[in-house]
Scaffold this motif. Structure first.
Motif, PDB file in Angstrom:
ATOM      1  N   LYS B 127     -20.221   5.537 -16.888  1.00  0.00           N
ATOM      2  CA  LYS B 127     -20.479   4.452 -15.938  1.00  0.00           C
ATOM      3  C   LYS B 127     -19.160   4.021 -15.318  1.00  0.00           C
ATOM      4  N   SER B 128     -19.252   3.553 -14.093  1.00  0.00           N
ATOM      5  CA  SER B 128     -17.993   3.164 -13.456  1.00  0.00           C
ATOM      6  C   SER B 128     -17.704   1.701 -13.740  1.00  0.00           C
ATOM      7  N   PHE B 129     -16.547   1.460 -14.292  1.00  0.00           N
ATOM      8  CA  PHE B 129     -16.165   0.113 -14.726  1.00  0.00           C
ATOM      9  C   PHE B 129     -15.856  -0.752 -13.507  1.00  0.00           C
ATOM     10  N   PRO B 130     -16.411  -1.961 -13.468  1.00  0.00           N
ATOM     11  CA  PRO B 130     -16.208  -2.815 -12.287  1.00  0.00           C
ATOM     12  C   PRO B 130     -14.761  -3.301 -12.154  1.00  0.00           C
ATOM     13  N   THR B 131     -14.387  -3.676 -10.951  1.00  0.00           N
ATOM     14  CA  THR B 131     -13.059  -4.248 -10.730  1.00  0.00           C
ATOM     15  C   THR B 131     -13.080  -5.696 -11.197  1.00  0.00           C
ATOM     16  N   LEU B 132     -12.252  -5.961 -12.169  1.00  0.00           N
ATOM     17  CA  LEU B 132     -12.259  -7.277 -12.799  1.00  0.00           C
ATOM     18  C   LEU B 132     -11.011  -8.073 -12.476  1.00  0.00           C
ATOM     19  N   PHE B 133      -9.921  -7.332 -12.267  1.00  0.00           N
ATOM     20  CA  PHE B 133      -8.646  -8.007 -12.030  1.00  0.00           C
ATOM     21  C   PHE B 133      -8.156  -7.639 -10.628  1.00  0.00           C
ATOM     22  N   LEU B 134      -7.289  -8.453 -10.117  1.00  0.00           N
ATOM     23  CA  LEU B 134      -6.685  -8.217  -8.816  1.00  0.00           C
ATOM     24  C   LEU B 134      -6.122  -6.791  -8.782  1.00  0.00           C
ATOM     25  N   SER B 135      -6.528  -6.030  -7.783  1.00  0.00           N
ATOM     26  CA  SER B 135      -6.098  -4.641  -7.751  1.00  0.00           C
ATOM     27  C   SER B 135      -5.633  -4.270  -6.343  1.00  0.00           C
ATOM     28  N   THR B 136      -4.369  -4.479  -6.083  1.00  0.00           N
ATOM     29  CA  THR B 136      -3.813  -4.076  -4.785  1.00  0.00           C
ATOM     30  C   THR B 136      -2.585  -3.211  -5.023  1.00  0.00           C
ATOM     31  N   THR B 137      -2.184  -2.540  -3.989  1.00  0.00           N
ATOM     32  CA  THR B 137      -1.020  -1.679  -4.103  1.00  0.00           C
ATOM     33  C   THR B 137       0.212  -2.449  -3.655  1.00  0.00           C
ATOM     34  N   LEU B 138       1.215  -2.473  -4.510  1.00  0.00           N
ATOM     35  CA  LEU B 138       2.428  -3.215  -4.176  1.00  0.00           C
ATOM     36  C   LEU B 138       3.432  -2.304  -3.483  1.00  0.00           C
ATOM     37  N   ILE B 139       3.630  -1.103  -4.077  1.00  0.00           N
ATOM     38  CA  ILE B 139       4.566  -0.145  -3.494  1.00  0.00           C
ATOM     39  C   ILE B 139       3.815   1.168  -3.333  1.00  0.00           C
ATOM     40  N   ASP B 140       3.985   1.824  -2.221  1.00  0.00           N
ATOM     41  CA  ASP B 140       3.349   3.126  -2.060  1.00  0.00           C
ATOM     42  C   ASP B 140       4.324   4.034  -1.337  1.00  0.00           C
ATOM     43  N   SER B 141       5.227   4.643  -2.087  1.00  0.00           N
ATOM     44  CA  SER B 141       6.167   5.572  -1.469  1.00  0.00           C
ATOM     45  C   SER B 141       5.806   6.972  -1.938  1.00  0.00           C
ATOM     46  N   GLN B 142       6.641   7.919  -1.625  1.00  0.00           N
ATOM     47  CA  GLN B 142       6.292   9.302  -1.908  1.00  0.00           C
ATOM     48  C   GLN B 142       6.098   9.569  -3.396  1.00  0.00           C
ATOM     49  N   LEU B 146       2.975   1.771  -7.076  1.00  0.00           N
ATOM     50  CA  LEU B 146       2.879   0.662  -8.023  1.00  0.00           C
ATOM     51  C   LEU B 146       1.732  -0.242  -7.608  1.00  0.00           C
ATOM     52  N   ARG B 147       0.734  -0.284  -8.498  1.00  0.00           N
ATOM     53  CA  ARG B 147      -0.395  -1.168  -8.249  1.00  0.00           C
ATOM     54  C   ARG B 147      -0.303  -2.373  -9.174  1.00  0.00           C
ATOM     55  N   THR B 148      -1.148  -3.339  -8.897  1.00  0.00           N
ATOM     56  CA  THR B 148      -1.106  -4.530  -9.764  1.00  0.00           C
ATOM     57  C   THR B 148      -1.761  -4.255 -11.121  1.00  0.00           C
ATOM     58  N   THR B 149      -2.634  -3.231 -11.171  1.00  0.00           N
ATOM     59  CA  THR B 149      -3.377  -2.972 -12.403  1.00  0.00           C
ATOM     60  C   THR B 149      -2.493  -2.833 -13.657  1.00  0.00           C
ATOM     61  N   PRO B 150      -1.501  -1.928 -13.634  1.00  0.00           N
ATOM     62  CA  PRO B 150      -0.693  -1.819 -14.860  1.00  0.00           C
ATOM     63  C   PRO B 150       0.021  -3.118 -15.218  1.00  0.00           C
ATOM     64  N   ILE B 151       0.392  -3.893 -14.205  1.00  0.00           N
ATOM     65  CA  ILE B 151       1.061  -5.169 -14.493  1.00  0.00           C
ATOM     66  C   ILE B 151       0.097  -6.098 -15.234  1.00  0.00           C
ATOM     67  N   VAL B 152      -1.156  -6.127 -14.746  1.00  0.00           N
ATOM     68  CA  VAL B 152      -2.171  -6.952 -15.410  1.00  0.00           C
ATOM     69  C   VAL B 152      -2.388  -6.471 -16.850  1.00  0.00           C
ATOM     70  N   VAL B 153      -2.488  -5.140 -17.011  1.00  0.00           N
ATOM     71  CA  VAL B 153      -2.738  -4.571 -18.343  1.00  0.00           C
ATOM     72  C   VAL B 153      -1.601  -4.924 -19.309  1.00  0.00           C
ATOM     73  N   ILE B 154      -0.377  -4.633 -18.865  1.00  0.00           N
ATOM     74  CA  ILE B 154       0.772  -4.885 -19.738  1.00  0.00           C
ATOM     75  C   ILE B 154       0.912  -6.380 -20.019  1.00  0.00           C
ATOM     76  N   GLY B 155       0.760  -7.186 -18.973  1.00  0.00           N
ATOM     77  CA  GLY B 155       0.905  -8.636 -19.111  1.00  0.00           C
ATOM     78  C   GLY B 155      -0.112  -9.203 -20.090  1.00  0.00           C
ATOM     79  N   THR B 156      -1.375  -8.803 -19.919  1.00  0.00           N
ATOM     80  CA  THR B 156      -2.424  -9.307 -20.812  1.00  0.00           C
ATOM     81  C   THR B 156      -2.142  -8.894 -22.253  1.00  0.00           C
ATOM     82  N   ALA B 157      -1.754  -7.623 -22.421  1.00  0.00           N
ATOM     83  CA  ALA B 157      -1.473  -7.137 -23.773  1.00  0.00           C
ATOM     84  C   ALA B 157      -0.340  -7.938 -24.400  1.00  0.00           C
ATOM     85  N   ILE B 158       0.701  -8.206 -23.623  1.00  0.00           N
ATOM     86  CA  ILE B 158       1.838  -8.959 -24.169  1.00  0.00           C
ATOM     87  C   ILE B 158       1.405 -10.370 -24.566  1.00  0.00           C
TER      88      ILE B 158
END
Lengths: 236, 301
Positions: B127-142, B146-158
């Motif tokens: 099943k496809s997991f719904p978007t629960l947290f803010l999910s935008t792209t901060l940096i998109d270079s070659q 960098l999306r907000t998702t890993p920041i949310v994941v790491i932050g919540t875990a900490i």
């Protein structure tokens, strides 16, 4: 205050206690003597609920507490400082004492009891932030007794407080036991291998042999008893 | 350089999820001295609570992701706490004084029950997991996205791990937990009800696993009833690597396993992704069975 009647305990097929009866009067120091394996520790552990009795009963202040869960017996007012001290090595001295006061909410009184512990064992205060495991044997014994006192019991049971402790400290600890008895009016049940010392401070004594009660009487009389002298005080 | 940075971010995100799950393994081991193999499946249930709860929560908060994320997270943590305590009371408690192997096999049984019960209840299809947290792209270079998702994941875990640390180190029940893990008999003599402490341990462990499930779904948005197996095993390895019974060790082990796995996938080959964790397990068992932060404990007689 405490009445143990015909207490029986089995470890599997082996009978460890074959019917022990003892009585403890309020405010007294009572000692339980006997050789290794006689059943002294088992008696204490059954009173405190760590070991289940297979027969007989334990009555504390008129209430039947036989085979009640250990934590309920503590709540009723019986504390045990166990054989081998069983200090929480991973907890600081302060945390060990706080665990003694686990069931209590009276912050002021807890602090008062902690101060009393420091007044009899000043060394604990110096070591407050140290992990329990870093204390010497004697200091751990002081902590074990203090921790038991922190439950604010009406009956304090001490299991072999002299075991594995520097001889010079043994005397101090026994003096402190007397002090606890006098200052707080604490009733104490003392299990000891060092019969000599135990009989000096106790009012009453029971001698048990392989799960049976052998002799009982005033500590002074027991100390003069020929059989006891020969068997437990190393005299010929 | 930026590719390395990308891998580090991915590794820490995955590692912090392993860490959350590993803490549950290590805490239960610390108190009861057995490995709760059903723990990975509690993690799975956490993800599914998120999946089913989100459509109900979203309208209530007017679609606000700032609110929805934390609420769903909390809900999953509560549901899994109840699940964890129920498992302990029904399956493990009656076996407490039996040989450890009995309880270990029961744990595997519970694990299979949840996995296949999950297929029955949730359906076996992903099943496809719904978007629960803010999910935008901060940096998109070659080379770096960098999306907000890993920041949310790491932050919540900490945040959750700091909270756990506070509970374990600074509260009465947390101290009692440490006391029980050191010596149950001595703890009983303090008036500590061992059953309460064990239940509390399952509450903490299961709620962290649930949080792990939600974060995992956020990071890799495809969930299924068997999703708990591999993260569960890897978190178990993390706990052993860090030193079983040691909470900071479990967190450290989780980070190491997560990083290693990400680096192996990125620089070597995704084929070795799962093998590497088990390789680490074999090495640690051979050379330092007590783990990185674990102390050697003499077998009590």
């Amino acid at each position: 205050m405490l009445h143990v009647e015909n207490l029986q305990v089995k470890y599997g097929a082996i009978a460890a206690l074959k019917g022990i009866s003892i009585s403890i009067e309020r405010g007294k120091i009572v000692t339980l003597l006997g050789t290794n394996g006689a059943g002294k520790t088992t008696t204490l552990r059954t009173i405190s609920g760590l070991v289940k009795a297979s027969g007989g009963c334990v009555r504390f202040e008129g209430k039947d507490i036989t085979n009640h869960p250990c934590h309920e017996i503590v709540a009723l007012g019986i504390a045990q400082s166990p054989e081998g001290r069983m200090i929480f090595s991973n907890l600081t001295v302060k945390e060990n004492l706080e665990m003694g006061a686990y069931l209590r909410k009276d912050k002021m009184e807890i602090q008062k009891d902690m101060d009393f512990a420091f007044s009899i064992f000043p060394r604990l205060k110096e070591r407050l932030k140290q992990p329990g495991g870093t204390l010497s044997g004697g200091e751990q014994q002081m902590l074990a007794i203090s921790r038991a006192l922190m439950t604010r019991p009406r009956l304090l049971m001490l299991d072999e407080p002299s075991l594995g402790i520097a001889p010079i400290l043994v005397k101090t600890i026994f003096e402190k036991v007397v002090e606890i008895n006098r200052e707080l009016g604490m009733t104490i049940l003392l299990v000891e291998q060092n019969a000599h010392l135990a009989l000096q401070i106790a009012h009453f004594a029971y001698v048990i042999e392989t799960g049976h009660l052998a002799i009982q009487g005033n500590a002074a009389d027991i100390a003069r008893n020929e059989d006891v002298r020969r068997a437990y005080l190393g005299e010929t | 350089m930026s590719e390395l940075l990308q891998q580090v971010i991915n590794g820490i995100s995955l590692g912090s999820i392993y860490a959350l799950i590993a803490i549950g393994y290590t805490m239960v081991y610390g108190v009861l001295r057995f490995i709760n193999f059903a723990h990975g499946d509690v993690f799975m249930v956490g993800a599914f609570v998120g999946y089913y709860a989100t459509p109900h929560i979203m309208p209530l908060v007017g679609g606000s992701l700032i609110l929805a994320g934390p609420i769903v997270l909390l809900l999953a943590m509560i549901v899994c706490s109840i699940l964890g305590v129920t498992i302990e009371k029904l399956a493990y408690k009656p076996l407490r004084f039996r040989p450890k192997l009995t309880i270990l096999i029961t744990a595997i049984g519970i694990s299979l029950f949840l996995e296949f019960g999950g297929q029955l209840v949730f359906g076996p299809d992903p099943k496809s997991f719904p978007t629960l947290f803010l999910s935008t792209t901060l940096i998109d270079s070659q080379n770096l996205v960098l999306r907000t998702t890993p920041i949310v994941v790491i932050g919540t875990a900490i945040i959750l791990m700091l909270l756990l640390r506070f509970i374990v180190m600074n509260t009465k029940l947390g101290t009692a937990m440490r006391a029980v893990s050191f010596n149950q008999q001595a703890a009983s003599l303090m008036g500590i009800n061992i059953n309460t402490v064990i239940s509390f341990t399952f509450v903490l462990g299961s709620s962290l696993a649930a949080a792990g499930g939600i974060l995992y779904g956020t990071l890799y948005p495809s969930i299924n009833p068997l999703m708990g197996i591999f993260p569960g095993l890897k978190a178990f390895i993390s706990a052993v690597l860090g030193g079983i019974g040691n909470i900071p060790g479990a967190a450290l082990g989780g980070l190491i396993i997560g990083m290693t796995e990400t680096f192996v996938t990125g620089y070597l080959s995704p084929t070795y992704r799962d093998a590497i964790a088990f390789g680490i397990l074999i090495l640690i068992l051979l050379f330092k069975p007590s783990g990185i932060l674990g102390r050697h404990e003499a077998e009590k007689v």
